[in-house]
Design a protein around this motif. Sequence first.
Motif, PDB file in Angstrom:
ATOM      1  N   GLU A 176       0.838  -1.193   0.000  1.00 52.35           N
ATOM      2  CA  GLU A 176       0.000   0.000   0.000  1.00 52.35           C
ATOM      3  C   GLU A 176       0.884   1.258   0.000  1.00 52.35           C
ATOM      4  OE1 GLU A 176      -3.334  -0.074   0.010  1.00 52.35           O
ATOM      5  OE2 GLU A 176      -3.607  -2.233   0.236  1.00 52.35           O
ATOM      6  N   LEU A 177       1.523   1.536  -1.110  1.00 52.36           N
ATOM      7  CA  LEU A 177       2.440   2.673  -1.171  1.00 52.36           C
ATOM      8  C   LEU A 177       1.721   3.988  -0.886  1.00 52.36           C
ATOM      9  CD1 LEU A 177       4.660   1.826  -4.283  1.00 52.36           C
ATOM     10  CD2 LEU A 177       5.225   1.522  -1.875  1.00 52.36           C
ATOM     11  N   SER A 178       0.639   4.240  -1.577  1.00 51.96           N
ATOM     12  CA  SER A 178      -0.058   5.528  -1.446  1.00 51.96           C
ATOM     13  C   SER A 178      -0.770   5.669  -0.109  1.00 51.96           C
ATOM     14  CB  SER A 178      -1.068   5.689  -2.594  1.00 51.96           C
ATOM     15  OG  SER A 178      -0.414   5.694  -3.840  1.00 51.96           O
ATOM     16  N   ARG A 179      -1.379   4.594   0.365  1.00 50.64           N
ATOM     17  CA  ARG A 179      -2.212   4.682   1.567  1.00 50.64           C
ATOM     18  C   ARG A 179      -1.456   4.435   2.862  1.00 50.64           C
ATOM     19  NH1 ARG A 179      -7.508   1.100   0.232  1.00 50.64           N
ATOM     20  NH2 ARG A 179      -5.864  -0.443  -0.113  1.00 50.64           N
ATOM     21  N   GLU A 180      -0.316   3.723   2.787  1.00 48.96           N
ATOM     22  CA  GLU A 180       0.392   3.355   4.013  1.00 48.96           C
ATOM     23  C   GLU A 180       1.871   3.749   4.007  1.00 48.96           C
ATOM     24  OE1 GLU A 180      -0.590   2.102   6.888  1.00 48.96           O
ATOM     25  OE2 GLU A 180      -2.701   1.926   6.350  1.00 48.96           O
ATOM     26  N   GLU A 181       2.635   3.270   3.037  1.00 51.02           N
ATOM     27  CA  GLU A 181       4.089   3.402   3.097  1.00 51.02           C
ATOM     28  C   GLU A 181       4.544   4.856   2.983  1.00 51.02           C
ATOM     29  OE1 GLU A 181       7.811   1.849   3.927  1.00 51.02           O
ATOM     30  OE2 GLU A 181       5.859   0.851   3.992  1.00 51.02           O
ATOM     31  N   ILE A 182       4.014   5.593   2.022  1.00 58.31           N
ATOM     32  CA  ILE A 182       4.417   6.988   1.869  1.00 58.31           C
ATOM     33  C   ILE A 182       3.965   7.824   3.067  1.00 58.31           C
ATOM     34  CG2 ILE A 182       4.221   9.066   0.468  1.00 58.31           C
ATOM     35  CD1 ILE A 182       6.058   6.923  -0.719  1.00 58.31           C
ATOM     36  N   PRO A 183       2.712   7.737   3.510  1.00 57.67           N
ATOM     37  CA  PRO A 183       2.334   8.483   4.721  1.00 57.67           C
ATOM     38  C   PRO A 183       3.181   8.116   5.932  1.00 57.67           C
ATOM     39  CG  PRO A 183       0.362   7.761   3.564  1.00 57.67           C
ATOM     40  CD  PRO A 183       1.529   7.107   2.876  1.00 57.67           C
ATOM     41  N   ALA A 184       3.606   6.847   6.025  1.00 60.12           N
ATOM     42  CA  ALA A 184       4.406   6.418   7.179  1.00 60.12           C
ATOM     43  C   ALA A 184       5.780   7.063   7.204  1.00 60.12           C
ATOM     44  CB  ALA A 184       4.545   4.895   7.178  1.00 60.12           C
ATOM     45  N   LEU A 185       6.250   7.561   6.055  1.00 58.27           N
ATOM     46  CA  LEU A 185       7.521   8.287   6.027  1.00 58.27           C
ATOM     47  C   LEU A 185       7.444   9.581   6.827  1.00 58.27           C
ATOM     48  CD1 LEU A 185       8.463   8.035   2.227  1.00 58.27           C
ATOM     49  CD2 LEU A 185       9.669   6.910   4.113  1.00 58.27           C
ATOM     50  N   PHE A 186       6.245  10.126   6.941  1.00 57.38           N
ATOM     51  CA  PHE A 186       6.072  11.456   7.521  1.00 57.38           C
ATOM     52  C   PHE A 186       5.423  11.450   8.901  1.00 57.38           C
ATOM     53  CE2 PHE A 186       5.999  11.785   2.887  1.00 57.38           C
ATOM     54  CZ  PHE A 186       7.048  12.668   2.682  1.00 57.38           C
ATOM     55  N   ASP A 187       4.944  10.297   9.351  1.00 54.06           N
ATOM     56  CA  ASP A 187       4.296  10.273  10.670  1.00 54.06           C
ATOM     57  C   ASP A 187       5.078   9.485  11.711  1.00 54.06           C
ATOM     58  OD1 ASP A 187       3.785   7.568  10.174  1.00 54.06           O
ATOM     59  OD2 ASP A 187       1.664   7.886   9.693  1.00 54.06           O
ATOM     60  N   GLY A 188       6.330   9.107  11.378  1.00 52.53           N
ATOM     61  CA  GLY A 188       7.186   8.453  12.360  1.00 52.53           C
ATOM     62  C   GLY A 188       7.142   6.951  12.362  1.00 52.53           C
ATOM     63  N   ARG A 189       6.291   6.325  11.563  1.00 50.01           N
ATOM     64  CA  ARG A 189       6.224   4.860  11.566  1.00 50.01           C
ATOM     65  C   ARG A 189       7.391   4.216  10.821  1.00 50.01           C
ATOM     66  NH1 ARG A 189       1.007   3.325   8.947  1.00 50.01           N
ATOM     67  NH2 ARG A 189       1.022   5.464   8.139  1.00 50.01           N
TER      68      ARG A 189
END
Length: 404
Positions: free
Chosen positions: A236-249
């Motif tokens: 889930e690049l768009s929904r999970e992996e990319i957002p996780a770059l910016f929220d600390g996950r």
Amino acid sequence: MDTFASGHSRSVRRGGAALVALLLAGLVAAPVAQAGTHHVVRADRGDLLKVTPVADLSRAEVVAFLAKGKVGTGTVRYGVTAYRLTYRTVGTDGGSTTATGLFVLPKTSSSRALGLVSDTHGTMVHRDYAPSVGEDFGRLSPYLHAAAGKAVAAPDYLGLGKGPGVHPYMDTRSAVTASQDMLRASRAAAGRAGRVLTGDLYLTGFSQGGQVAMALAREPGAFRVRAVAPVSGPYELSREEIPALFDGRVNDTSGVFYTAYFLVAQNRLHPLYKNPAEAFRAPYADRVERLFDGRHGEEDVLGALPKSVKELLTPGFYERMRHPTGGLKEALEANDGVCDWKPRVPVRLYAARGDTDVPIGNARGCAADLASHGVRAPVMDQGRVSHRESAGKAAPKIARWFAR
């Protein structure tokens, strides 16, 4: 998405009476001659061009190798013999090219037909880390499954191992075609070794390879898929992996590595930037593309990059990563959706809630996509362990499940 292998071993185990016998029997093929000078005749995809022996391990040596890599050995029944296959496939432009991969056979006492495991590897930046070349992390899972009694096809993908060009990192389409053609080449290699494949296919893969395994399950070619068990894939690049770059996950070190690798590789396929300085801050813009030429290891790359994604990217491109548009959105969408279909076979999604490279939300999102098609795919949480540790914990469980 990464194995972060500690480096490849330069010592390759060769020899043994059984191996010599195979060589004399003609297992090792001469390279296919080039076509005429005026035009190139494209060979069939998956044509086997060359077989090179790379390892011959007893059962005890397999146990020692897996134990050193912190992988459970309870499923080990046999020694293994491994080969590098060179075969025809297609490039990202659809044209003819070659790729390599690791083919592993169990050293069984019978000539019974073998099921085939497709084992697709995680992120590798140096071409010599690939399974058919580096005797390190990339061989743990292939040896494990072969030692449990199945043949194993572990593609290097395009631009890694002994294949030409540079690796189109996270290009799912070309990773799938290279994997499909590795399966075809493996059938031919098994025949040359005097072994028969049943046609049954079991799919697994780690990290980047987990995503590839899910996509390959949809297009297995002439093989019959029996079970699918990817590990810690970025589905889930768009929904999970990319957002996780910016929220600390995602941890900063992995975030910088993945982001730089992805942008450089995808820019060769999609219009992300015309000049590296549009995406990367100075002084990184002047060095980032050559860092991902297949000749630099992870340590080299990380030593030449900053400590965070915010320090790596220009302010404008940093915001574009947070809210993708244009070519970047196109690149992400091209590599999403690998779980948005209805498999007809059992699927288990192995992941770890302690993973700060590929957060477990990727597996949960994949399970939700599959559920929307009426498929129940359990998320097998390996606990509060790292990304790489999730692979070591999951692999023996997958081998047992495939055996059943």
